[in-house]
Design a protein around this motif. Sequence first.
Motif, mmCIF file in Angstrom:
data_model
loop_
_atom_site.group_PDB
_atom_site.id
_atom_site.type_symbol
_atom_site.label_atom_id
_atom_site.label_comp_id
_atom_site.label_asym_id
_atom_site.label_seq_id
_atom_site.Cartn_x
_atom_site.Cartn_y
_atom_site.Cartn_z
ATOM 1 N N ALA A 1 -2.305 0.679 -10.403
ATOM 2 C CA ALA A 1 -1.162 0.372 -9.540
ATOM 3 C C ALA A 1 -1.354 -0.965 -8.838
ATOM 4 O O ALA A 1 -0.413 -1.782 -8.760
ATOM 5 N N TYR A 2 -2.563 -1.215 -8.311
ATOM 6 C CA TYR A 2 -2.812 -2.489 -7.632
ATOM 7 C C TYR A 2 -2.859 -3.653 -8.624
ATOM 8 O O TYR A 2 -2.501 -4.783 -8.289
ATOM 9 N N ASN B 1 5.620 2.721 -15.485
ATOM 10 C CA ASN B 1 6.987 3.242 -15.513
ATOM 11 C C ASN B 1 7.473 3.606 -14.115
ATOM 12 O O ASN B 1 8.612 3.333 -13.749
ATOM 13 N N LYS B 2 6.605 4.248 -13.343
ATOM 14 C CA LYS B 2 6.998 4.654 -11.993
ATOM 15 C C LYS B 2 7.187 3.437 -11.092
ATOM 16 O O LYS B 2 8.102 3.409 -10.260
ATOM 17 N N TYR B 3 6.328 2.438 -11.230
ATOM 18 C CA TYR B 3 6.477 1.211 -10.436
ATOM 19 C C TYR B 3 7.835 0.564 -10.712
ATOM 20 O O TYR B 3 8.567 0.193 -9.781
ATOM 21 N N ARG C 1 0.827 -1.205 0.000
ATOM 22 C CA ARG C 1 0.000 0.000 0.000
ATOM 23 C C ARG C 1 0.863 1.258 0.000
ATOM 24 O O ARG C 1 0.563 2.230 -0.679
ATOM 25 N N MET C 2 1.962 1.230 0.756
ATOM 26 C CA MET C 2 2.862 2.381 0.796
ATOM 27 C C MET C 2 3.527 2.603 -0.551
ATOM 28 O O MET C 2 3.717 3.742 -0.990
ATOM 29 N N LEU C 3 3.876 1.514 -1.235
ATOM 30 C CA LEU C 3 4.479 1.636 -2.556
ATOM 31 C C LEU C 3 3.491 2.249 -3.543
ATOM 32 O O LEU C 3 3.849 3.122 -4.353
#
Length: 747
Positions: A185-186, A299-301, A147-149
Amino acid sequence: KPASRGIQAPGLKESRATVFLRRTGRKPPDLSRLERIIAAVGNGQTADVTVVPVAIFWGRSPEKEGSALKLLISEDWAIGGTLRKMFMILAHGRDVMVQFSAPISIREFVDDGLPPERAVRKLARVLRVHFRRQRISTIGPDLSHRRMLVNQILDSRSVQSAISREMQVNGLSEAKAWGRAREYAYEIAADFSYPFVRFMERLLARLWDRLYDGVEVGHLDLVRAASESSSIVYVPCHRSHIDYLLLSYVVFRNGIMCPHIAAGINLNLPFIGPFLRRGGAFFLRRSFRDNALYAAVFNKYLSLNLARGVPMEYFIEGGRSRTGRLLSAKPGMLAMTVRSYLRRPDAPLAFVPVYFGYERLIEGDSYISELSGKPKKRETLFGLVRSLKALRSRFGKVYVNFGEPIDLSTVLDSAIPEWRDRELVEGERPAWAQPAVRKLGDLILTQINAAAAINPVNLVATALLSTPRRSMLEVELVKLLDLHLAILSEAPYSPQVTVCDLSARKIVDYTEQFGLLKRQPHKLGDIMSVEEGNAALISYFRNNVAHLFALPSLIACCFLESTNISEERILDLLRRVYPYIQGELHLRWHREELEPVVRKTLDVMIDRGLIYRDADSESLKPAPLNTAEALQLSVIARSALQALERYYVTVALLMKHGPGVLTQPKLEELCHLMAQRISMLYQLNAPEFFDRRLFRGFIGHLRHYGVITVGEDSRIEFGDALRRADSDARTMLGESLRHNILQAVYL
């Protein structure tokens, strides 16, 4: 001598020879002993003292198995208290990894002229950095909560900009745009779990015991060295769905943290997807070129994980190879990785090529049906359950070889010398980085092939599929296998190639017992053959190692029409044909490096009697007809003939239609259909012979080397360069093969 015996040296006496840099609880480490040692060396009281860094990991022995309960108190990033450490010692007293590193001289720190207290701080800092890298390599980086990521991703400037664009372009409310970004994201993010990974290690060990007769690992020392100095991206070839599990198992079993793996969204199946996420899988869609928000989130992940030193894994071919050859490198993940590195080039990044070699494939039958034109079946939970029946079969041995690590900064220096002077803004996709991405992709594929593992199935497939009817007298097959082993030994392809340690005789016995060879008893000598139903599948294993025999085969092709040819003429022919074969098979030598390699291979072929040097003219001649050596020379030549035939089909079609007539898509279609026709006419049971991608790649190389050009009207133009290519192909193909191809093209 034991550390508990202390240090007894002139001018220095210590009751113990240990210093701990990590303490339980809130107490700081006691470095007074280290300070006294440095002072003694600095004052000249003792000549030197050597510090040996030692890391101890409880519950992380790669060769031991334990209960699932022990996983809960095994090594992680938490320091913990005395009670937890006591339980770890009790539970894992026989399940411990101890790693000794290269010794460090105290004299080197003293000679810098620093006072003892500063020298202590410097040495302690160096050791902490070393231990942190070693810890990351062994148990992985200190991972924050998923979750923080996700929150870090959403708070980044690039994703916030993409959210704003999404609101403007699609008319979404702020809440809905943020919600969509969070869903992406998830959908992507792994949910890594150390206990789950350790549990899966035990489970997979049992699975491999059931499926395989052993897992052979080569050159793991290359990975261990690279993982302690750089962030690692594993880039394997893609043969099977087993690849994902196998690589993670091998590295984790050998004391290196398993990577986070890029997996297609098609594998995010009910019940299965969450398990894969806990093992480090993160999911991506096949294409997201038209979805700017998803691209920004992904890309950010990737960038955040690389920045934290998380080992990564992805398959640059995009999908599994159905032919056994390496597919062309897809630029997507490589480009994103390069851009992430360009934004933070201070952290070293290395790509580790990985070669997988199987003796039998779980997906073998589906590959053949797809190559024959049937549509690919979509992965489903029901399909996975049905595939479990494979657990009743045996699949021989499996091989995992690691190639030479590729330092990204070195590739960038070669492709874009001024890259350090260019500033990259987050979210930018610079066109100037593309040459480095292409160079990196080609280099990875070349290094994968340079780490090939040769197994008995590869060798038998290479030998028998080079004969007209895929059969041979047993005695001749043994001799031919012995020749292939001699070529691999006396003219090795690369230092990373490994070869099975069986003799030619034992290879025949092994593959017969394995069910790949059929024996037909005969009083004059048994005949060994490949059953008709297995021929197409066995070609897959021949293609795995076709690059290793490409050069001997091309040399042998020079003697199909010529009974007298000079070494210089052979070199001249190979220099002109080689670039196209190199592109298809990802061969490791540049054209300028060919001469010594060709001469070495010629020496081996001369020593084996396949060719001989004429005493009068100094030219080379093939072994006399009706000899065993002449048969071997013709069989070796057939390994490269399919590539040369595709080459000639393409050239012949262009010559037939003339310049300015065909477009590239039309030429690709005609090549595919013509090769399919030839395969049907002459009973070539090799679906990869008419694979469109191979023709597309060859046509691309013709354009790259200027043999053909594409005009403004998209039609192909050519001149004398193509006619010379036609002449070279005629020289290296036998008259019978040329006639068959021309008959199919012109009639």
